[in-house]
Design a protein around this motif. Structure first.
Motif, PDB file in Angstrom:
ATOM      1  N   ALA A  48      46.725 -26.945 147.724  1.00 45.26           N
ATOM      2  CA  ALA A  48      45.339 -26.666 147.341  1.00 45.26           C
ATOM      3  C   ALA A  48      45.221 -25.391 146.532  1.00 45.26           C
ATOM      4  CB  ALA A  48      44.464 -26.565 148.589  1.00 45.26           C
ATOM      5  N   GLY A  49      46.287 -24.599 146.501  1.00 41.26           N
ATOM      6  CA  GLY A  49      46.214 -23.336 145.794  1.00 41.26           C
ATOM      7  C   GLY A  49      45.147 -22.433 146.396  1.00 41.26           C
TER       8      GLY A  49
ATOM      9  N   SER B 233      50.630 -22.989 146.147  1.00 38.04           N
ATOM     10  CA  SER B 233      50.741 -23.032 147.607  1.00 38.04           C
ATOM     11  C   SER B 233      49.428 -22.678 148.296  1.00 38.04           C
ATOM     12  CB  SER B 233      51.836 -22.067 148.071  1.00 38.04           C
ATOM     13  OG  SER B 233      51.776 -21.892 149.469  1.00 38.04           O
ATOM     14  N   GLY B 234      48.911 -23.587 149.102  1.00 39.20           N
ATOM     15  CA  GLY B 234      47.756 -23.272 149.933  1.00 39.20           C
ATOM     16  C   GLY B 234      48.110 -22.326 151.052  1.00 39.20           C
ATOM     17  N   THR B 235      49.351 -22.402 151.527  1.00 34.76           N
ATOM     18  CA  THR B 235      49.816 -21.493 152.580  1.00 34.76           C
ATOM     19  C   THR B 235      49.765 -20.052 152.094  1.00 34.76           C
ATOM     20  OG1 THR B 235      51.317 -23.212 153.389  1.00 34.76           O
ATOM     21  CG2 THR B 235      51.739 -20.957 154.120  1.00 34.76           C
ATOM     22  N   LEU B 236      50.321 -19.807 150.928  1.00 34.30           N
ATOM     23  CA  LEU B 236      50.299 -18.457 150.380  1.00 34.30           C
ATOM     24  C   LEU B 236      48.883 -18.043 149.998  1.00 34.30           C
ATOM     25  CD1 LEU B 236      51.834 -15.957 149.543  1.00 34.30           C
ATOM     26  CD2 LEU B 236      52.352 -17.061 147.352  1.00 34.30           C
ATOM     27  N   ALA B 237      48.058 -18.991 149.571  1.00 26.51           N
ATOM     28  CA  ALA B 237      46.680 -18.670 149.205  1.00 26.51           C
ATOM     29  C   ALA B 237      45.911 -18.086 150.382  1.00 26.51           C
ATOM     30  CB  ALA B 237      45.970 -19.911 148.679  1.00 26.51           C
ATOM     31  N   ALA B 238      46.160 -18.582 151.590  1.00 27.60           N
ATOM     32  CA  ALA B 238      45.493 -18.018 152.761  1.00 27.60           C
ATOM     33  C   ALA B 238      45.864 -16.555 152.945  1.00 27.60           C
ATOM     34  CB  ALA B 238      45.860 -18.832 154.005  1.00 27.60           C
ATOM     35  N   ALA B 239      47.138 -16.236 152.730  1.00 28.57           N
ATOM     36  CA  ALA B 239      47.571 -14.842 152.836  1.00 28.57           C
ATOM     37  C   ALA B 239      46.972 -13.995 151.715  1.00 28.57           C
ATOM     38  CB  ALA B 239      49.099 -14.776 152.808  1.00 28.57           C
ATOM     39  N   LYS B 240      46.894 -14.551 150.515  1.00 30.70           N
ATOM     40  CA  LYS B 240      46.276 -13.817 149.403  1.00 30.70           C
ATOM     41  C   LYS B 240      44.796 -13.576 149.650  1.00 30.70           C
ATOM     42  CE  LYS B 240      47.596 -16.645 146.142  1.00 30.70           C
ATOM     43  NZ  LYS B 240      47.680 -17.213 144.782  1.00 30.70           N
ATOM     44  N   GLN B 241      44.121 -14.567 150.216  1.00 28.61           N
ATOM     45  CA  GLN B 241      42.705 -14.391 150.525  1.00 28.61           C
ATOM     46  C   GLN B 241      42.511 -13.246 151.506  1.00 28.61           C
ATOM     47  OE1 GLN B 241      40.220 -15.816 149.083  1.00 28.61           O
ATOM     48  NE2 GLN B 241      38.526 -15.169 150.364  1.00 28.61           N
ATOM     49  N   ALA B 242      43.427 -13.106 152.438  1.00 30.94           N
ATOM     50  CA  ALA B 242      43.357 -11.993 153.387  1.00 30.94           C
ATOM     51  C   ALA B 242      43.380 -10.657 152.656  1.00 30.94           C
ATOM     52  CB  ALA B 242      44.522 -12.080 154.376  1.00 30.94           C
TER      53      ALA B 242
ATOM     54  N   ILE C   2      45.145 -16.737 162.298  1.00 31.21           N
ATOM     55  CA  ILE C   2      46.184 -17.661 161.855  1.00 31.21           C
ATOM     56  C   ILE C   2      45.557 -18.841 161.132  1.00 31.21           C
ATOM     57  CG2 ILE C   2      48.011 -19.215 162.622  1.00 31.21           C
ATOM     58  CD1 ILE C   2      48.670 -17.290 164.813  1.00 31.21           C
ATOM     59  N   ALA C   3      46.091 -19.150 159.958  1.00 30.22           N
ATOM     60  CA  ALA C   3      45.602 -20.263 159.144  1.00 30.22           C
ATOM     61  C   ALA C   3      46.803 -21.049 158.629  1.00 30.22           C
ATOM     62  CB  ALA C   3      44.748 -19.748 157.985  1.00 30.22           C
ATOM     63  N   ASN C   4      46.528 -22.119 157.903  1.00 32.30           N
ATOM     64  CA  ASN C   4      47.594 -22.880 157.245  1.00 32.30           C
ATOM     65  C   ASN C   4      46.983 -23.804 156.201  1.00 32.30           C
ATOM     66  OD1 ASN C   4      46.532 -25.113 158.583  1.00 32.30           O
ATOM     67  ND2 ASN C   4      48.391 -25.605 159.716  1.00 32.30           N
ATOM     68  N   ASP C   5      47.812 -24.649 155.602  1.00 31.42           N
ATOM     69  CA  ASP C   5      47.264 -25.683 154.713  1.00 31.42           C
ATOM     70  C   ASP C   5      47.652 -27.081 155.182  1.00 31.42           C
ATOM     71  OD1 ASP C   5      49.894 -26.062 153.919  1.00 31.42           O
ATOM     72  OD2 ASP C   5      49.565 -25.657 151.801  1.00 31.42           O
ATOM     73  N   ASP C   6      48.408 -27.172 156.270  1.00 33.82           N
ATOM     74  CA  ASP C   6      48.816 -28.470 156.805  1.00 33.82           C
ATOM     75  C   ASP C   6      47.785 -29.073 157.753  1.00 33.82           C
ATOM     76  OD1 ASP C   6      51.306 -28.727 155.518  1.00 33.82           O
ATOM     77  OD2 ASP C   6      52.231 -27.364 156.956  1.00 33.82           O
ATOM     78  N   GLY C   7      46.788 -28.297 158.125  1.00 32.65           N
ATOM     79  CA  GLY C   7      45.773 -28.801 159.040  1.00 32.65           C
ATOM     80  C   GLY C   7      45.945 -28.254 160.446  1.00 32.65           C
ATOM     81  N   ILE C   8      44.868 -28.265 161.194  1.00 29.74           N
ATOM     82  CA  ILE C   8      44.833 -27.604 162.489  1.00 29.74           C
ATOM     83  C   ILE C   8      45.758 -28.250 163.516  1.00 29.74           C
ATOM     84  CG2 ILE C   8      42.889 -28.944 163.392  1.00 29.74           C
ATOM     85  CD1 ILE C   8      41.880 -26.132 164.483  1.00 29.74           C
TER      86      ILE C   8
ATOM     87  N   SER D 231      58.981 -25.704 152.099  1.00 29.67           N
ATOM     88  CA  SER D 231      59.219 -24.373 151.533  1.00 29.67           C
ATOM     89  C   SER D 231      58.169 -24.016 150.490  1.00 29.67           C
ATOM     90  CB  SER D 231      60.612 -24.316 150.897  1.00 29.67           C
ATOM     91  OG  SER D 231      61.621 -24.576 151.842  1.00 29.67           O
ATOM     92  N   ASN D 232      57.952 -22.724 150.323  1.00 30.30           N
ATOM     93  CA  ASN D 232      57.090 -22.207 149.250  1.00 30.30           C
ATOM     94  C   ASN D 232      57.867 -21.133 148.508  1.00 30.30           C
ATOM     95  OD1 ASN D 232      54.422 -23.529 149.253  1.00 30.30           O
ATOM     96  ND2 ASN D 232      54.381 -22.849 151.381  1.00 30.30           N
ATOM     97  N   LEU D 233      58.738 -21.600 147.633  1.00 29.66           N
ATOM     98  CA  LEU D 233      59.670 -20.731 146.920  1.00 29.66           C
ATOM     99  C   LEU D 233      59.404 -20.768 145.425  1.00 29.66           C
ATOM    100  CD1 LEU D 233      62.815 -22.069 148.771  1.00 29.66           C
ATOM    101  CD2 LEU D 233      61.914 -19.757 149.042  1.00 29.66           C
ATOM    102  N   GLY D 234      59.711 -19.676 144.751  1.00 24.63           N
ATOM    103  CA  GLY D 234      59.650 -19.660 143.296  1.00 24.63           C
ATOM    104  C   GLY D 234      58.303 -20.063 142.749  1.00 24.63           C
ATOM    105  N   ASN D 235      58.310 -21.036 141.835  1.00 26.34           N
ATOM    106  CA  ASN D 235      57.079 -21.451 141.172  1.00 26.34           C
ATOM    107  C   ASN D 235      56.077 -22.101 142.104  1.00 26.34           C
ATOM    108  OD1 ASN D 235      58.269 -20.551 138.829  1.00 26.34           O
ATOM    109  ND2 ASN D 235      58.876 -22.570 138.106  1.00 26.34           N
TER     110      ASN D 235
END
Length: 244
Positions: free
Chosen positions: A41-42, A104-113, A5-11, A95-99
């Motif tokens: 952070a993208g 999104s750093g949140t989505l970037a963590a999932a993409k890195q996976a 589990i990760a995020n971009d908001d901090g631990i 939210s992390n919607l559309g553009n």
């Protein structure tokens, strides 16, 4: 199942603890997150300095903090924990919607996976006057994970909650809207000038998109892919401008 589990908001974000509490019913959980907020952070990675990886138990979970980006956290988390099956990122405060998917750093963590050969699921909730009601969202998050985790073909999913109690789930596509961007000058308490960049959407969301779904009170689930190739335009370009 091993769930990183990760995020971009901090631990110390309440969203990551809420996500871990629900995910713990589906497998073994470990948290690896930035030591400070890294929103927007993208998919940046840290290449100019070394990173630290410090044990920091959170909410009774095995957890580590990293002085880097969300993508860094996933890379280091996978390095230190063999056999990761899936990365869950969130619950993001916003939210992390559309553009917003682009930065999104949140989505970037999932993409890195996905880049590392795992599956990735990003989860976000809107923030209006206060924090999201995580107790209200947890049963819906459990429904989402019950649906997504058993299906290995769902490699990268962006999940967004509405700002009220959800009344259903929806498969959606990414909304793409034009924005009226404005630079707003201001001054800090010391009289120094600074600037805010604001954006206002110019068009209403189309039915079937992620933004439309959450505005209608649904949980949006958008399957994504890393390949950004515009297939139709590629075919037309090859036909119009054949290369040797």
């Amino acid at each position: 199942m091993r769930i990183l589990i990760a995020n971009d908001d901090g631990i110390y974000s309440p969203g990551i603890t809420a996500l871990a509490e629900v995910a713990a019913d589906f497998g073994q959980v470990r948290i690896v997150a930035p030591d400070v907020e890294m929103s927007a952070a993208g998919h940046s990675v840290t290449a100019s300095r070394p990173l630290s990886y410090k044990r920091t138990p959170v909410g009774g979970f095995e957890a580590y903090r990293v002085n880097g980006t969300p993508a860094d956290c996933v890379a280091l988390g996978a390095y230190h924990w063999d056999g990761v099956d899936v990365v869950l990122s969130g619950i993001n405060l916003g939210s992390n919607l559309g553009n917003a998917m682009w930065h999104s750093g949140t989505l970037a963590a999932a993409k890195q996976a996905v880049l590392l050969g795992f599956r990735g699921i990003a989860v976000s909730a809107p923030v209006t006057e206060g924090e999201p009601n995580f107790d209200q969202l947890k049963p819906w998050l459990a429904r989402v994970l019950e649906l997504l985790l058993p299906d290995p073909d769902l490699a990268l999913i962006n999940v967004n909650f509405p700002d009220q109690a959800p009344h259903g789930l929806r498969w959606t596509r990414q909304s793409v809207r034009h924005y009226d961007g404005q630079v707003m000058p201001s001054k800090d308490p010391m009289g120094r000038q600074h600037f805010w960049f604001t954006v206002v959407p110019m068009e209403a969301p189309e039915p079937g998109t992620d933004r439309w779904a959450v505005e209608q009170g649904y949980v949006s689930m958008t399957p994504l892919r890393l390949d950004l190739t515009h297939e139709a335009e590629l075919a037309r370009a090859q036909e119009r401008h054949p290369c040797d």
